[in-house]
Motif scaffolding. Structure first.
Motif, mmCIF file in Angstrom:
data_model
loop_
_atom_site.group_PDB
_atom_site.id
_atom_site.type_symbol
_atom_site.label_atom_id
_atom_site.label_comp_id
_atom_site.label_asym_id
_atom_site.label_seq_id
_atom_site.Cartn_x
_atom_site.Cartn_y
_atom_site.Cartn_z
ATOM 1 N N MET A 1 -60.055 46.242 -91.645
ATOM 2 C CA MET A 1 -59.946 47.627 -92.060
ATOM 3 C C MET A 1 -58.589 48.173 -91.633
ATOM 4 N N LYS A 2 -57.854 48.729 -92.568
ATOM 5 C CA LYS A 2 -56.532 49.272 -92.275
ATOM 6 C C LYS A 2 -56.656 50.648 -91.637
ATOM 7 N N ARG A 3 -55.706 50.930 -90.747
ATOM 8 C CA ARG A 3 -55.671 52.238 -90.106
ATOM 9 C C ARG A 3 -55.156 53.275 -91.092
ATOM 10 N N ALA A 4 -55.668 54.484 -90.969
ATOM 11 C CA ALA A 4 -55.139 55.589 -91.770
ATOM 12 C C ALA A 4 -53.885 56.096 -91.079
ATOM 13 N N ILE A 5 -52.804 56.218 -91.819
ATOM 14 C CA ILE A 5 -51.572 56.732 -91.235
ATOM 15 C C ILE A 5 -51.126 57.951 -92.014
ATOM 16 N N ARG A 6 -50.470 58.847 -91.318
ATOM 17 C CA ARG A 6 -49.933 60.048 -91.950
ATOM 18 C C ARG A 6 -48.424 59.991 -91.872
ATOM 19 N N ILE A 7 -47.807 60.061 -93.025
ATOM 20 C CA ILE A 7 -46.354 60.019 -93.098
ATOM 21 C C ILE A 7 -45.885 61.344 -93.681
ATOM 22 N N GLY A 8 -45.124 62.082 -92.901
ATOM 23 C CA GLY A 8 -44.624 63.373 -93.353
ATOM 24 C C GLY A 8 -43.344 63.224 -94.166
ATOM 25 N N ALA A 9 -42.887 64.333 -94.695
ATOM 26 C CA ALA A 9 -41.645 64.357 -95.463
ATOM 27 C C ALA A 9 -40.490 63.913 -94.570
ATOM 28 N N GLY A 10 -39.661 63.025 -95.079
ATOM 29 C CA GLY A 10 -38.507 62.543 -94.330
ATOM 30 C C GLY A 10 -38.831 61.493 -93.290
ATOM 31 N N GLU A 11 -40.074 61.025 -93.258
ATOM 32 C CA GLU A 11 -40.472 60.002 -92.296
ATOM 33 C C GLU A 11 -40.612 58.644 -92.979
ATOM 34 N N ALA A 12 -40.548 57.594 -92.177
ATOM 35 C CA ALA A 12 -40.665 56.225 -92.680
ATOM 36 C C ALA A 12 -41.471 55.432 -91.659
ATOM 37 N N LEU A 13 -41.460 54.113 -91.805
ATOM 38 C CA LEU A 13 -42.239 53.251 -90.915
ATOM 39 C C LEU A 13 -41.392 52.097 -90.413
ATOM 40 N N VAL A 14 -41.751 51.599 -89.225
ATOM 41 C CA VAL A 14 -41.206 50.359 -88.682
ATOM 42 C C VAL A 14 -42.396 49.544 -88.194
ATOM 43 N N LEU A 15 -42.191 48.251 -87.988
ATOM 44 C CA LEU A 15 -43.257 47.395 -87.481
ATOM 45 C C LEU A 15 -42.974 47.018 -86.043
ATOM 46 N N THR A 16 -44.022 46.994 -85.238
ATOM 47 C CA THR A 16 -43.902 46.640 -83.832
ATOM 48 C C THR A 16 -45.008 45.669 -83.450
ATOM 49 N N ALA A 17 -44.826 45.001 -82.309
ATOM 50 C CA ALA A 17 -45.813 44.057 -81.778
ATOM 51 C C ALA A 17 -45.468 43.822 -80.312
ATOM 52 N N ASN A 18 -46.230 42.933 -79.686
ATOM 53 C CA ASN A 18 -45.912 42.488 -78.336
ATOM 54 C C ASN A 18 -45.643 40.998 -78.372
ATOM 55 N N ARG A 19 -44.626 40.577 -77.648
ATOM 56 C CA ARG A 19 -44.287 39.162 -77.581
ATOM 57 C C ARG A 19 -45.296 38.455 -76.677
ATOM 58 N N LEU A 21 -45.027 35.560 -75.112
ATOM 59 C CA LEU A 21 -44.423 34.894 -73.962
ATOM 60 C C LEU A 21 -44.406 35.772 -72.715
ATOM 61 N N ASP A 22 -44.045 37.047 -72.883
ATOM 62 C CA ASP A 22 -43.885 37.908 -71.719
ATOM 63 C C ASP A 22 -44.468 39.305 -71.888
ATOM 64 N N GLY A 23 -45.081 39.602 -73.039
ATOM 65 C CA GLY A 23 -45.703 40.900 -73.264
ATOM 66 C C GLY A 23 -44.753 42.014 -73.649
ATOM 67 N N LEU A 24 -43.462 41.705 -73.783
ATOM 68 C CA LEU A 24 -42.496 42.745 -74.127
ATOM 69 C C LEU A 24 -42.747 43.315 -75.518
ATOM 70 N N ILE A 25 -42.409 44.573 -75.681
ATOM 71 C CA ILE A 25 -42.523 45.249 -76.971
ATOM 72 C C ILE A 25 -41.364 44.792 -77.845
ATOM 73 N N VAL A 26 -41.675 44.443 -79.088
ATOM 74 C CA VAL A 26 -40.649 43.987 -80.030
ATOM 75 C C VAL A 26 -40.796 44.748 -81.349
ATOM 76 N N TRP A 27 -39.693 44.760 -82.118
ATOM 77 C CA TRP A 27 -39.598 45.500 -83.373
ATOM 78 C C TRP A 27 -39.092 44.564 -84.447
ATOM 79 N N ARG A 28 -39.669 44.607 -85.638
ATOM 80 C CA ARG A 28 -39.302 43.671 -86.712
ATOM 81 C C ARG A 28 -38.062 44.158 -87.456
ATOM 82 N N ASP A 29 -37.081 43.289 -87.575
ATOM 83 C CA ASP A 29 -35.846 43.654 -88.269
ATOM 84 C C ASP A 29 -35.933 43.315 -89.755
#
Length: 105
Positions: A1-19, A21-29
């Motif tokens: 089930m996909k999460r409901a997201i609210r995107i306002g005017a002038g907003e966009a999205l990025v993808l994130t996860a945790n690595r 190996l070490d639990g660090l927060i990472v961002w998809r380029d």
């Protein structure tokens, strides 16, 4: 089930996860690689994020990440997450500048 997201005017999205190996927060380029800084995150429109999310989720194990999801941001020189939780994940704790995440890491 996909999460409901609210995107306002002038907003966009990025993808994130945790690595894994070490639990660090990472961002998809834009190349589909995971980076430690939100400054390198690919900015996705509401129309294109679902396919990017599906691709990132399918390759997560091979990429060594877990918990892939989207974050609503305000685009700029460095994307600024809309929610306080995601700003803390992107830029570090609010208690002391010494613990902030390096933007060029």
């Amino acid at each position: 089930m996909k999460r409901a997201i609210r995107i306002g005017a002038g907003e966009a999205l990025v993808l994130t996860a945790n690595r894994l190996l070490d639990g660090l927060i990472v961002w998809r380029d834009a190349n589909g690689s995971w980076q430690r800084s939100i400054a390198h995150a690919a900015i996705l429109s509401p129309e294109e994020y679902e396919s990017a999310l599906d691709a990132a989720t399918k390759s997560a194990q091979n990429d060594g990440v877990v918990g892939v999801y989207e974050v609503v941001v305000r685009p700029g020189a460095i994307a600024a997450p809309v929610s306080v939780r995601e700003r803390i994940r992107a830029f570090g704790p609010t208690v002391h500048p010494q613990f902030a995440t390096e933007l060029n890491a």
